[in-house]
Design a protein around this motif. Structure first.
Motif, PDB file in Angstrom:
ATOM      1  N   SER A  78       8.854   0.275   8.935  1.00 19.38           N
ATOM      2  CA  SER A  78       9.748   0.844   9.767  1.00 19.38           C
ATOM      3  C   SER A  78      10.868  -0.175   9.916  1.00 19.38           C
ATOM      4  O   SER A  78      12.001   0.092   9.722  1.00 19.38           O
ATOM      5  CB  SER A  78       9.270   1.230  11.412  1.00 19.38           C
ATOM      6  OG  SER A  78       8.211   2.249  11.080  1.00 19.38           O
TER       7      SER A  78
ATOM      8  N   LEU B  75       7.905 -15.712   6.539  1.00 19.85           N
ATOM      9  CA  LEU B  75       6.565 -16.401   6.871  1.00 19.85           C
ATOM     10  C   LEU B  75       6.110 -17.156   5.789  1.00 19.85           C
ATOM     11  O   LEU B  75       6.292 -16.881   4.759  1.00 19.85           O
ATOM     12  CB  LEU B  75       5.821 -15.369   7.735  1.00 19.85           C
ATOM     13  CG  LEU B  75       6.219 -14.673   8.923  1.00 19.85           C
ATOM     14  CD1 LEU B  75       5.393 -13.644   9.276  1.00 19.85           C
ATOM     15  CD2 LEU B  75       6.636 -15.540  10.017  1.00 19.85           C
TER      16      LEU B  75
ATOM     17  N   SER C  14      12.607  -9.950   3.579  1.00 22.09           N
ATOM     18  CA  SER C  14      12.515 -10.315   4.686  1.00 22.09           C
ATOM     19  C   SER C  14      13.370  -9.132   5.473  1.00 22.09           C
ATOM     20  O   SER C  14      14.388  -9.286   5.622  1.00 22.09           O
ATOM     21  CB  SER C  14      12.655 -11.566   5.139  1.00 22.09           C
ATOM     22  OG  SER C  14      12.750 -11.806   6.750  1.00 22.09           O
TER      23      SER C  14
ATOM     24  N   ALA D 175       3.361   6.900   8.495  1.00 21.72           N
ATOM     25  CA  ALA D 175       2.548   6.412   9.356  1.00 21.72           C
ATOM     26  C   ALA D 175       1.644   5.514   8.390  1.00 21.72           C
ATOM     27  O   ALA D 175       1.581   5.951   7.399  1.00 21.72           O
ATOM     28  CB  ALA D 175       1.512   7.393   9.846  1.00 21.72           C
TER      29      ALA D 175
HETATM   30  N1  LIG Z   1       8.366 -12.388  10.333  1.00 26.45           N
HETATM   31  C1  LIG Z   1       8.515 -10.940  10.162  1.00 26.45           C
HETATM   32  N2  LIG Z   1       8.238  -9.722  10.625  1.00 26.45           N
HETATM   33  C2  LIG Z   1       8.437  -8.873  10.547  1.00 26.45           C
HETATM   34  C3  LIG Z   1       9.001  -8.557   9.232  1.00 26.45           C
HETATM   35  N3  LIG Z   1       9.122  -7.130   8.866  1.00 26.45           N
HETATM   36  C4  LIG Z   1       8.347  -6.513  10.077  1.00 26.45           C
HETATM   37  N4  LIG Z   1       7.934  -7.412  10.967  1.00 26.45           N
HETATM   38  C5  LIG Z   1       7.117  -7.452  12.022  1.00 26.45           C
HETATM   39  O1  LIG Z   1       5.873  -6.809  12.001  1.00 26.45           O
HETATM   40  C6  LIG Z   1       5.544  -5.889  12.765  1.00 26.45           C
HETATM   41  C7  LIG Z   1       5.252  -4.406  12.411  1.00 26.45           C
HETATM   42  O2  LIG Z   1       6.397  -4.033  11.803  1.00 26.45           O
HETATM   43  P1  LIG Z   1       6.675  -2.459  11.551  1.00 26.45           P
HETATM   44  O3  LIG Z   1       7.725  -2.322  10.892  1.00 26.45           O
HETATM   45  O4  LIG Z   1       6.468  -1.723  12.936  1.00 26.45           O
HETATM   46  O5  LIG Z   1       5.350  -2.041  10.575  1.00 26.45           O
HETATM   47  P2  LIG Z   1       5.287  -0.658  10.091  1.00 26.45           P
HETATM   48  O6  LIG Z   1       4.696  -0.735   8.718  1.00 26.45           O
HETATM   49  O7  LIG Z   1       6.106   0.540  10.416  1.00 26.45           O
HETATM   50  O8  LIG Z   1       3.901  -0.422  10.976  1.00 26.45           O
HETATM   51  P3  LIG Z   1       3.166   1.082  11.341  1.00 26.45           P
HETATM   52  O9  LIG Z   1       4.194   2.139  11.988  1.00 26.45           O
HETATM   53  O10 LIG Z   1       2.257   0.581  12.572  1.00 26.45           O
HETATM   54  O11 LIG Z   1       2.472   1.594  10.239  1.00 26.45           O
HETATM   55  C8  LIG Z   1       6.580  -5.860  13.891  1.00 26.45           C
HETATM   56  O12 LIG Z   1       6.211  -6.986  14.717  1.00 26.45           O
HETATM   57  C9  LIG Z   1       7.714  -6.465  13.056  1.00 26.45           C
HETATM   58  O13 LIG Z   1       8.725  -7.226  14.017  1.00 26.45           O
HETATM   59  C10 LIG Z   1       9.389  -9.534   8.436  1.00 26.45           C
HETATM   60  O14 LIG Z   1      10.191  -9.405   7.443  1.00 26.45           O
HETATM   61  N5  LIG Z   1       9.275 -10.987   8.901  1.00 26.45           N
END
Ligand SMILES: Nc1nc2c(ncn2[C@@H]2O[C@H](COP(=O)(O)OP(=O)(O)OP(=O)(O)O)[C@@H](O)[C@H]2O)c(=O)[nH]1
Ligand SMILES: [Mg+2]
Length: 458
Positions: A237, A343, A361, A279
């Motif tokens: 997302s 990170l 990132s 999802a």
């Molecule tokens: N440090 C860092 N955190 C990230 C990055 N991308 C996403 N996050 C963090 O990772 C967590 C999950 O991010 P989402 O984008 O909700 O992940 P998702 O894959 O959509 O997760 P689901 O919807 O649960 O499947 C959040 O706390 C974000 O802020 C990044 O590039 N760097």
């Protein structure tokens, strides 16, 4: 109401609301009789002449009151959009004025047009075939320059000529086959099956290219679907939001945040695409998540390409392995994203070996240009940037094209072993279905389905 009754129709062709000008179209045999009653032009020019513009006033016949001063452009049958007598009345763009002029037209013999009725008449009068009708429909709904270009190409008539030519060739062969079947004892020469087999192969090859161009055209018209796939919390997302440049999807650190697929349009180069956030893939925690993950599977199936999203700050998990397997087994073009490069990196590099990968990132907004570049390469290597070749087909036309291809495949495989009358049945089916692609043999119900997608006034 009978669609075949040719009366005179009128409709406002411009959007509702206030504007400088509104355009009312009138088409049908009574067009100029009706306008002669209502439209008073000061000049000496005879009314109506072909392709002429007249300045004057629409006047209520009973009261002599002027409803509006306007410009009337005249098109005489058959040289008009519909192939009928047609007039375009440009009024002042005020809804009160427009509706008064419309009421006068309706009171004096015109009927309010249905959605798409002008284009339907153009089709009925042979001004365009169904492929051109589809192009008009797509031109009106095009959301990007490349979609509009595709529709305009098709309006040039090349796909129409192609289908008509292929169909004629099939008819020619079918007639010969029927003649040698029905009059074997007459002087009619027995058909040379060997030559017919070659001809069918040629036609099939040409039609397959056409079908591929149609699939590509529809991909462009709908927007190429690019699915983001990954385990929960990998950052799908976040990546979608980064790509779109706005906070569209909810992002949290709770695994399983996204429960349903989300779809948003954007451009990759000058290509319209749809980014699909899904999802996260894992063993579902509850029924809702299970349904979401099922939709993730559907998103993969319907995708043109897949972006695999992995969390670079974590070691490879069994879920990541599941995701990569799913991506590879989909046989679709894909690219892997190693996300969270801001990170410390703990994901084993060997995990990505042999696969196109970009480092991103989403949080710090870095790495997107490389992802876009790779997606552009995927699009152009699929031949999808060759807009000139593409064809736009409606849903009904696609079904008919597939049926025509299937019938020809049967003929191709059966020729030499199958009875000639069976062969004739397959060729007949191919001719009939191709006729449904360009509209030569289309039935009224199908036409209803096609034209109801149009707006009123077109
Ligand atoms: N440090 C860092 N955190 C990230 C990055 N991308 C996403 N996050 C963090 O990772 C967590 C999950 O991010 P989402 O984008 O909700 O992940 P998702 O894959 O959509 O997760 P689901 O919807 O649960 O499947 C959040 O706390 C974000 O802020 C990044 O590039 N760097
Ligand atoms: Mg999410």
């Amino acid at each position: 109401m009978s669609k075949l009754k040719i009366d005179t129709i009128a409709a406002v062709s411009t959007p509702a609301g206030r504007s400088a000008i509104s355009l009312i179209r009138v088409s049908g045999p009574e067009t100029f009789k009706i306008l002669s009653k209502l439209f008073k032009t000061g000049g000496k020019k005879a009314f109506p002449l072909p392709y002429s513009a007249y300045f004057g006033a629409i006047v209520e016949p009973d009261t002599g009151l002027v409803a509006d001063k306007c410009l009337v452009t005249t098109f005489l049958a058959p040289k008009s959009y519909t192939g009928e007598d047609l007039a375009e009345v440009s009024t002042h763009g005020n809804p009160v004025v427009v509706s008064r002029v419309m009421q006068l037209l309706l009171k004096n013999g015109a009927r309010a047009a249905e959605a798409g009725e002008f284009t339907r008449r153009a089709f009925l009068h042979g001004k365009m075939d169904l492929l051109e009708v589809e192009a008009v429909s797509q031109l009106l709904s095009a959301g990007t320059a490349s979609q509009a270009r595709l529709a305009l190409n098709q309006l040039d008539g090349l796909p129409s000529k192609f289908v008509a030519r292929i169909r004629d060739r099939l008819i020619h062969n079918l007639v010969q086959l029927e003649a040698s079947l029905n009059f074997p004892e007459d002087a009619v020469e027995a058909i040379d099956e060997h030559l017919l087999a070659i001809e069918i192969k040629h036609i099939l090859a040409e039609l397959h290219v056409f079908a591929r161009n149609a699939r590509n055209g529809n991909l462009v018209a709908d927007g190429l679907r690019i699915a983001l796939l990954g385990r929960p919390n990998s950052g799908k997302s976040s990546l979608m939001n980064y790509m779109l440049g706005r906070e569209r999807a909810i992002v949290t650190d709770i695994a399983g945040t996204t429960r349903d697929t989300l779809e948003e349009a954007m451009m990759i180069g000058d290509f319209p695409v749809k980014i699909i956030d899904t999802a996260g893939m894992r063993r579902p925690g509850d029924r809702i998540e299970a349904m979401g993950i099922e939709r993730t599977g559907q998103a993969v199936d319907s995708a043109f390409a897949i972006v695999g999203v992995f969390d670079g700050s974590q070691p490879v998990s069994s879920e990541d392995i599941l995701v990569l397997d799913r991506i590879k087994s989909s046989q679709k073009p894909f690219i892997l994203v190693c996300n969270k490069t801001d990170l410390p990196q703990r994901l084993e590099e060997s995990f990505f070996s042999g696969c196109p990968t970009v480092e991103i990132s989403s949080l710090k907004a870095s790495g997107l240009p490389q992802l876009v570049k790779t997606l552009r390469e995927i699009i152009s290597s699929s031949g999808l940037s060759e807009l000139e070749e593409m064809v736009l087909l409606g849903a009904q036309q696609s079904v008919s094209l597939d049926k025509a291809l299937a019938a020809l495949e049967r003929a191709d495989q059966g020729i030499g072993t199958m009875y000639q009358d069976m062969l004739a049945i397959d060729l007949e089916e191919a001719v009939r279905e191709l006729g449904r692609v360009n509209g030569e043999t289309v039935d009224v119900n199908t036409l209803d389905l096609i034209f109801e997608r149009f707006c009123i006034g077109k």
